[in-house]
Design an enzyme around this catalytic site. Structure first.
Site, mmCIF file in Angstrom:
data_model
loop_
_atom_site.group_PDB
_atom_site.id
_atom_site.type_symbol
_atom_site.label_atom_id
_atom_site.label_comp_id
_atom_site.label_asym_id
_atom_site.label_seq_id
_atom_site.Cartn_x
_atom_site.Cartn_y
_atom_site.Cartn_z
ATOM 1 N N ASN A 57 0.846 -1.189 0.000
ATOM 2 C CA ASN A 57 0.000 0.000 0.000
ATOM 3 C C ASN A 57 0.885 1.244 0.000
ATOM 4 O OD1 ASN A 57 -2.415 -1.577 0.240
ATOM 5 N ND2 ASN A 57 -1.952 -1.867 2.408
ATOM 6 N N HIS B 129 3.238 -6.998 1.938
ATOM 7 C CA HIS B 129 2.432 -8.020 2.605
ATOM 8 C C HIS B 129 2.482 -9.282 1.746
ATOM 9 C CE1 HIS B 129 0.023 -5.146 5.211
ATOM 10 N NE2 HIS B 129 0.407 -4.302 4.266
ATOM 11 N N HIS C 152 7.047 -1.879 2.809
ATOM 12 C CA HIS C 152 6.793 -3.264 3.211
ATOM 13 C C HIS C 152 5.880 -3.922 2.203
ATOM 14 C CE1 HIS C 152 3.801 -0.680 5.203
ATOM 15 N NE2 HIS C 152 2.946 -1.688 5.116
ATOM 16 N N GLN D 74 -1.977 2.725 3.487
ATOM 17 C CA GLN D 74 -0.673 2.570 4.143
ATOM 18 C C GLN D 74 -0.727 3.200 5.536
ATOM 19 O OE1 GLN D 74 2.725 4.373 2.160
ATOM 20 N NE2 GLN D 74 4.183 3.280 3.455
HETATM 21 P P1 5GP Z 1 -0.031 -1.060 5.916
HETATM 22 O O1 5GP Z 1 -1.340 -0.728 6.575
HETATM 23 O O2 5GP Z 1 0.947 0.084 6.082
HETATM 24 O O3 5GP Z 1 -0.146 -1.547 4.513
HETATM 25 O O4 5GP Z 1 0.540 -2.298 6.716
HETATM 26 C C1 5GP Z 1 1.095 -2.193 7.986
HETATM 27 C C2 5GP Z 1 0.973 -3.553 8.629
HETATM 28 O O5 5GP Z 1 1.807 -3.576 9.764
HETATM 29 C C3 5GP Z 1 -0.445 -3.898 9.115
HETATM 30 O O6 5GP Z 1 -0.894 -5.083 8.462
HETATM 31 C C4 5GP Z 1 -0.277 -4.072 10.615
HETATM 32 O O7 5GP Z 1 -1.056 -5.136 11.145
HETATM 33 C C5 5GP Z 1 1.208 -4.348 10.750
HETATM 34 N N1 5GP Z 1 1.771 -3.911 12.008
HETATM 35 C C6 5GP Z 1 1.572 -2.699 12.621
HETATM 36 N N2 5GP Z 1 2.282 -2.630 13.748
HETATM 37 C C7 5GP Z 1 2.929 -3.810 13.868
HETATM 38 C C8 5GP Z 1 3.837 -4.343 14.861
HETATM 39 O O8 5GP Z 1 4.179 -3.705 15.861
HETATM 40 N N3 5GP Z 1 4.309 -5.605 14.651
HETATM 41 C C9 5GP Z 1 3.953 -6.344 13.551
HETATM 42 N N4 5GP Z 1 4.466 -7.580 13.462
HETATM 43 N N5 5GP Z 1 3.108 -5.869 12.608
HETATM 44 C C10 5GP Z 1 2.613 -4.626 12.762
#
Ligand code: 5GP
Ligand code: ZN
Length: 112
Positions: free
Chosen positions: A85, A100, A98, A92
């Site tokens: 994202n 997924h 990152h 995001q």
């Molecule tokens: P985004 O929303 O930016 O695409 O993805 C961020 C991801 O990071 C989310 O799926 C969320 O669950 C994960 N995430 C957020 N904080 C932490 C953390 O402290 N540890 C881990 N292992 N994952 C995290």
């Protein structure tokens, strides 16, 4: 970046369940899994998102995709989805590049 969550995870300052690690990247389980298998692959250097990939760091991104293929093969994952994202509208929430990697359930298209 000192105040970046994923930089802290990469540095081992915040614990994570590691799936894979080398000098360039780290893969670890997502804290809120959206599929039976859901891990994230991040560069150890701070890149804000895919929009921050350029000629100077694209080797890191290429390496991450090699790692995704390798880890998926080792886990016997035959079908999976890779998502990144970029920005608020795309969802995001952590501003450190990152990818997924999700697997283990039927998925729909288009994504929500
Ligand atoms: P985004 O929303 O930016 O695409 O993805 C961020 C991801 O990071 C989310 O799926 C969320 O669950 C994960 N995430 C957020 N904080 C932490 C953390 O402290 N540890 C881990 N292992 N994952 C995290
Ligand atoms: Zn960072």
């Amino acid at each position: 970046m000192s105040d970046c969550l994923f930089c802290k995870i990469a540095a081992g300052e915040i614990p994570s369940v590691k799936v894979y690690e080398d000098d360039i990247c780290l893969a670890f389980n997502d804290i809120a899994p959206q599929a039976p298998t859901h891990f994230l692959v991040i560069p150890k250097t701070h890149i804000p998102s895919v929009s921050g990939i350029d000629a100077g760091n694209s080797g890191v991104a290429a390496h991450i995709f090699e790692v995704i293929a390798k880890v998926a093969a080792e886990k016997g994952m035959e079908s999976y989805r890779v998502v990144s994202n970029i920005g608020d509208q795309a969802g995001q929430t952590v501003p450190h590049l990152h990818f997924h990697v999700l697997s283990g359930r039927d998925m729909t298209w288009p994504p929500g």
